[in-house]
Design an enzyme around this catalytic site. Structure first.
Site, PDB file in Angstrom:
ATOM      1  N   GLU A 161      52.659  32.190  39.563  1.00 49.95           N
ATOM      2  CA  GLU A 161      53.315  30.997  40.115  1.00 49.95           C
ATOM      3  C   GLU A 161      52.923  29.756  39.302  1.00 49.95           C
ATOM      4  O   GLU A 161      53.759  28.899  38.989  1.00 49.95           O
ATOM      5  CB  GLU A 161      52.953  30.837  41.595  1.00 49.95           C
ATOM      6  CG  GLU A 161      53.582  31.945  42.442  1.00 49.95           C
ATOM      7  CD  GLU A 161      53.127  31.946  43.887  1.00 49.95           C
ATOM      8  OE1 GLU A 161      51.892  31.977  44.119  1.00 49.95           O
ATOM      9  OE2 GLU A 161      53.977  31.919  44.792  1.00 49.95           O
ATOM     10  N   GLY A 178      49.383  33.706  42.604  1.00 47.87           N
ATOM     11  CA  GLY A 178      49.294  32.273  42.285  1.00 47.87           C
ATOM     12  C   GLY A 178      49.169  32.007  40.792  1.00 47.87           C
ATOM     13  O   GLY A 178      49.526  30.919  40.316  1.00 47.87           O
ATOM     14  N   ALA A 183      45.815  33.377  44.049  1.00 44.98           N
ATOM     15  CA  ALA A 183      45.120  32.543  45.024  1.00 44.98           C
ATOM     16  C   ALA A 183      43.831  33.274  45.389  1.00 44.98           C
ATOM     17  O   ALA A 183      43.762  34.504  45.297  1.00 44.98           O
ATOM     18  CB  ALA A 183      45.989  32.356  46.256  1.00 44.98           C
ATOM     19  N   GLU A 240      51.732  39.866  46.119  1.00 49.21           N
ATOM     20  CA  GLU A 240      51.436  39.448  47.503  1.00 49.21           C
ATOM     21  C   GLU A 240      51.810  40.508  48.536  1.00 49.21           C
ATOM     22  O   GLU A 240      51.109  40.718  49.522  1.00 49.21           O
ATOM     23  CB  GLU A 240      52.171  38.130  47.826  1.00 49.21           C
ATOM     24  CG  GLU A 240      51.556  36.899  47.175  1.00 49.21           C
ATOM     25  CD  GLU A 240      52.032  36.641  45.752  1.00 49.21           C
ATOM     26  OE1 GLU A 240      52.670  37.528  45.148  1.00 49.21           O
ATOM     27  OE2 GLU A 240      51.746  35.545  45.242  1.00 49.21           O
TER      28      GLU A 240
HETATM   29  N1  COA Z   1      40.857  36.150  44.712  1.00 50.71           N
HETATM   30  C1  COA Z   1      39.534  36.163  44.834  1.00 50.71           C
HETATM   31  N2  COA Z   1      38.718  36.854  43.998  1.00 50.71           N
HETATM   32  C2  COA Z   1      39.319  37.551  43.019  1.00 50.71           C
HETATM   33  C3  COA Z   1      40.702  37.580  42.839  1.00 50.71           C
HETATM   34  C4  COA Z   1      41.495  36.824  43.743  1.00 50.71           C
HETATM   35  N3  COA Z   1      42.818  36.754  43.645  1.00 50.71           N
HETATM   36  N4  COA Z   1      40.998  38.382  41.776  1.00 50.71           N
HETATM   37  C5  COA Z   1      39.812  38.826  41.321  1.00 50.71           C
HETATM   38  N5  COA Z   1      38.802  38.336  42.060  1.00 50.71           N
HETATM   39  C6  COA Z   1      37.368  38.566  41.903  1.00 50.71           C
HETATM   40  C7  COA Z   1      36.951  39.939  42.389  1.00 50.71           C
HETATM   41  O1  COA Z   1      36.762  39.933  43.785  1.00 50.71           O
HETATM   42  C8  COA Z   1      35.676  40.139  41.604  1.00 50.71           C
HETATM   43  O2  COA Z   1      34.663  39.371  42.223  1.00 50.71           O
HETATM   44  P1  COA Z   1      33.196  40.020  42.500  1.00 50.71           P
HETATM   45  O3  COA Z   1      32.709  40.435  41.133  1.00 50.71           O
HETATM   46  O4  COA Z   1      32.412  38.900  43.118  1.00 50.71           O
HETATM   47  O5  COA Z   1      33.442  41.214  43.399  1.00 50.71           O
HETATM   48  C9  COA Z   1      35.972  39.496  40.277  1.00 50.71           C
HETATM   49  O6  COA Z   1      37.035  38.568  40.513  1.00 50.71           O
HETATM   50  C10 COA Z   1      36.410  40.473  39.198  1.00 50.71           C
HETATM   51  O7  COA Z   1      37.539  41.181  39.715  1.00 50.71           O
HETATM   52  P2  COA Z   1      37.629  42.784  39.754  1.00 50.71           P
HETATM   53  O8  COA Z   1      38.613  43.165  40.812  1.00 50.71           O
HETATM   54  O9  COA Z   1      36.264  43.376  39.853  1.00 50.71           O
HETATM   55  O10 COA Z   1      38.224  43.064  38.300  1.00 50.71           O
HETATM   56  P3  COA Z   1      39.082  44.351  37.850  1.00 50.71           P
HETATM   57  O11 COA Z   1      39.148  44.281  36.358  1.00 50.71           O
HETATM   58  O12 COA Z   1      38.564  45.584  38.473  1.00 50.71           O
HETATM   59  O13 COA Z   1      40.549  44.098  38.458  1.00 50.71           O
HETATM   60  C11 COA Z   1      42.499  42.778  38.976  1.00 50.71           C
HETATM   61  C12 COA Z   1      41.317  43.002  37.998  1.00 50.71           C
HETATM   62  C13 COA Z   1      43.199  41.482  38.545  1.00 50.71           C
HETATM   63  C14 COA Z   1      43.479  43.967  38.889  1.00 50.71           C
HETATM   64  C15 COA Z   1      41.977  42.649  40.417  1.00 50.71           C
HETATM   65  O14 COA Z   1      40.901  41.704  40.425  1.00 50.71           O
HETATM   66  C16 COA Z   1      42.996  42.202  41.422  1.00 50.71           C
HETATM   67  O15 COA Z   1      43.844  42.994  41.834  1.00 50.71           O
HETATM   68  N6  COA Z   1      42.917  40.915  41.873  1.00 50.71           N
HETATM   69  C17 COA Z   1      43.778  40.398  42.902  1.00 50.71           C
HETATM   70  C18 COA Z   1      45.174  40.170  42.389  1.00 50.71           C
HETATM   71  C19 COA Z   1      46.068  39.670  43.492  1.00 50.71           C
HETATM   72  O16 COA Z   1      46.407  40.374  44.426  1.00 50.71           O
HETATM   73  N7  COA Z   1      46.484  38.406  43.386  1.00 50.71           N
HETATM   74  C20 COA Z   1      47.386  37.787  44.311  1.00 50.71           C
HETATM   75  C21 COA Z   1      46.659  37.013  45.321  1.00 50.71           C
HETATM   76  S1  COA Z   1      47.795  36.260  46.472  1.00 50.71           S
END
Ligand code: COA
Length: 260
Positions: free
Chosen positions: A114, A111, A66, A134
């Site tokens: 999910e 999400g 999400a 989460e």
């Molecule tokens: N919501 C909003 N934005 C997200 C996102 C999410 N769930 N997951 C990634 N993004 C965005 C980042 O903020 C970043 O945006 P920006 O360039 O404008 O700062 C972009 O996507 C790239 O992500 P980034 O974190 O820089 O990539 P990474 O390769 O370093 O890490 C992940 C990849 C997937 C490990 C990391 O993005 C992450 O942990 N995301 C969240 C996962 C999560 O907790 N999901 C559950 C949500 S309830």
């Protein structure tokens, strides 16, 4: 036919739906949740679509969850609405009358997992990472993840993934029963389309009966579920495709199903 934040591609009865926010790793904001719901409504009604494939744009993510930026601004009441919106959309996908395959091309987190779990089959690239992180945000899954993972992979896997929040790799997800198949990333699209083509050639009304029997039956006591299965069997038996399938077998030829 366009849907915000989605790309739609039609290929011989297969509709490929890609969540298209690659700069945000395809994170699901409210507009994308609504768009997915509309896109699956449209596909359900379209006779030319026999099978759907759901994936994420770009090489890195299926869906990374999400949209945390959008979520952080919500009041508790709006957060509940957001959860219900996501749940309704995912239930819509799960109750589609035609099969939906999740093509997991990278991160499927929160999400994203999910969303993959409400699809009927899941095929993952070998480098994919799947999880419900989460808890690391101080949250609980809100789009059905705790319940679908429990039903899909059992209590041990559900508790491990939700309490620790750490993702598992594709091979572990396969061992836990979360995905059906794992293939090298370079072969993911081809392998998924081959699987989809196999489904697209099956009798659509039989597949619909199977989807109904399994989705509805899963929520019923066994005796009621068995009765429901018999009702589906009788219903599907009345179709032209059932005649065709049985006649083709007896005549030692390949069946051609007409969706009637
Ligand atoms: N919501 C909003 N934005 C997200 C996102 C999410 N769930 N997951 C990634 N993004 C965005 C980042 O903020 C970043 O945006 P920006 O360039 O404008 O700062 C972009 O996507 C790239 O992500 P980034 O974190 O820089 O990539 P990474 O390769 O370093 O890490 C992940 C990849 C997937 C490990 C990391 O993005 C992450 O942990 N995301 C969240 C996962 C999560 O907790 N999901 C559950 C949500 S309830």
């Amino acid at each position: 036919m366009t849907f915000p934040h989605l790309l739609i591609e039609d290929l011989d009865g297969i509709r490929l739906v890609s969540v298209d926010r690659p700069d945000k790793l395809n994170a699901l904001d409210e507009a994308t949740l609504r768009s997915l719901h509309s896109a699956f409504d449209a596909a359900a009604d379209h006779d030319g679509v026999r099978v759907l494939v759901l994936t994420g744009s770009g090489p890195k993510a299926f869906v990374a969850g999400a949209d945390i930026a959008g979520m952080a601004a919500l009041s508790p009441a709006r957060a509940r609405d957001f959860s219900l919106l996501g749940q309704r959309m995912m239930r819509r996908i799960e109750r589609m009358p035609k099969p939906v395959i999740a093509m997991i091309n990278g991160f499927a987190l929160g999400g994203g997992l999910e969303l993959a779990m409400c699809c009927h089959l899941r095929i993952a690239a070998d480098g994919a990472k799947l999880g419900l992180p989460e808890v690391t945000l101080g949250l609980v899954p809100g789009f059905g993840g705790s319940q679908r993972l429990l039903r899909l992979a059992g209590r041990a896997a559900a508790l491990e993934l939700t309490l620790l929040g750490a993702p598992v790799d594709a091979q572990r997800a396969l061992a836990l029963g979360i995905v059906n198949r794992v293939v090298p990333a370079a072969e993911l699209r081809e392998a998924t389309l081959a699987l989809a083509a196999q489904l697209a050639a099956q009798a659509p009304l039989a597949m619909r009966g199977i989807l109904d029997a399994i989705q509805v039956g899963a929520g019923l006591p066994l005796d009621d579920a068995l009765e429901y299965e018999s009702a589906q069997f009788g219903l599907v038996f009345s179709t032209e495709d059932a005649r065709e399938g049985m006649s083709a077998f007896l005549a030692r030829r390949k069946p051609v199903f007409a969706n009637r």
